[in-house]
Design an enzyme around this catalytic site. Structure first.
Site, short mmCIF file in Angstrom:
data_model
loop_
_atom_site.label_atom_id
_atom_site.label_comp_id
_atom_site.label_asym_id
_atom_site.label_seq_id
_atom_site.Cartn_x
_atom_site.Cartn_y
_atom_site.Cartn_z
N TRP A 8 0.80 -1.23 0.00
CA TRP A 8 0.00 0.00 0.00
C TRP A 8 0.83 1.28 0.00
O TRP A 8 0.29 2.37 -0.17
CB TRP A 8 -0.93 0.01 1.22
N GLU A 88 11.82 2.13 -3.86
CA GLU A 88 11.57 3.49 -3.35
C GLU A 88 12.44 3.76 -2.12
O GLU A 88 12.89 4.88 -1.89
CB GLU A 88 10.07 3.68 -3.06
N GLY A 160 4.79 1.60 -10.90
CA GLY A 160 3.90 2.76 -10.95
C GLY A 160 3.88 3.48 -12.29
O GLY A 160 3.39 4.61 -12.37
N GLY A 221 1.38 -2.82 -6.15
CA GLY A 221 1.23 -1.52 -5.51
C GLY A 221 -0.14 -0.93 -5.81
O GLY A 221 -1.15 -1.29 -5.21
N GLY A 222 -0.17 -0.01 -6.77
CA GLY A 222 -1.38 0.75 -7.09
C GLY A 222 -2.66 -0.07 -7.16
O GLY A 222 -3.69 0.32 -6.57
P1 PGA Z 1 2.98 -0.83 -8.73
O1 PGA Z 1 3.99 -0.96 -7.51
O2 PGA Z 1 2.16 -2.11 -8.77
O3 PGA Z 1 2.13 0.36 -8.41
O4 PGA Z 1 3.79 -0.67 -9.96
C1 PGA Z 1 4.64 -2.18 -7.21
C2 PGA Z 1 5.56 -2.02 -6.03
O5 PGA Z 1 6.13 -0.93 -5.85
O6 PGA Z 1 5.74 -2.96 -5.24
#
Ligand code: PGA
Length: 241
Positions: A8, A88, A160, A221-222
């Site tokens: 998240w 990140e 992302g 993620g998203g």
């Molecule tokens: P995403 O992120 O699915 O939004 O590309 C994946 C992640 O950072 O684990």
């Protein structure tokens, strides 16, 4: 069984977490739900009986480290896994390979299952980056740690961005990681470590990715923020044998 883990990032308050889980648990059993939630929502999420993870852990066990959270604190509020070395963290917060290694050891010491994230940036030599990240992270780690490990291959250019690696490209990167683990430990251990793909995974591309035998699941993620999409991802993952 293929596994979907939601990440998240910096999204959702406690109340939003509770709403999300009330929704998804109408369709899924708690054992099928894996979510790396913000620190502040771990305790409430764990009360639903799902698999709850943190998104980071300090590389130190305790002490004067303002703003850090230790592995023991995470266990205390009910986390059972932790993401380590997410791109990140590496690129925005300058986490080094050595820190990633220390974090793995800390997590393991307190019984948190580590999910080690690796992956190259746009234009980098993929195999050289994966080799460096895996060698540094796993140097001098014992077999017990290796057997509790999950690895997420996440090409940074796919996170992302809406761009994904092709299923074949992801499978090749996974095979490379598995070979590396084989040489750092041994083939039997390498065969047991789940390898997840991450980077713009959605319900319209997950099936093709999971059809690759080298891909045991996805770190999402998203698309994991929306309860309907999350349920769909888990249901699609169950349809792939
Ligand atoms: P995403 O992120 O699915 O939004 O590309 C994946 C992640 O950072 O684990």
């Amino acid at each position: 069984m293929k596994r979907i883990i939601g990440n998240w990032k910096m999204h959702k308050t406690v109340q939003e977490t509770v709403h999300f889980l009330e929704h998804v648990l109408q369709r899924l059993s708690p054992e099928e739900v894996y979510l790396a939630v913000p620190f502040t929502a771990i305790k409430e999420a764990a009360a639903f009986g799902i698999h709850v993870g943190a998104q980071n852990v300090s590389h130190e066990p305790e002490g004067p480290f303002t703003g850090e959270i230790s592995g023991r604190m995470l266990k205390d509020v009910g986390a059972d896994f932790v993401l380590i070395g997410h791109s990140e963290r590496r690129h925005i917060f300058q986490e080094t390979d050595d820190m990633v290694h220390s974090k793995l050891l800390r997590a393991h010491q307190v019984g948190l299952k580590p999910i080690l994230c690796v992956g190259e940036r746009e234009g980098e030599d993929r195999e050289a980056v994966l080799k460096r990240q895996l060698e540094h992270a796993l140097k001098n780690c014992d077999e017990e740690l290796a057997l509790r490990l999950t690895i997420a291959y996440e090409p940074v250019w796919a996170i992302g961005t809406g761009k994904t690696a092709t299923p074949e490209e992801a499978a090749r990167a996974h095979a490379f990681c598995r070979n590396m683990i084989g040489s750092l430990f041994n083939k039997e251990i390498a065969a047991q470590i789940p390898l997840l793909y991450g980077g713009s995974v959605k319900s319209d591309n997950i099936v093709a990715l999971l059809h690759q035998t080298e891909i045991q699941g996805a770190l999402v993620g998203g698309a994991s923020l929306d309860p309907k999409e999350f349920v769909k991802l888990v249901e699609l993952s169950k349809s792939v044998v």
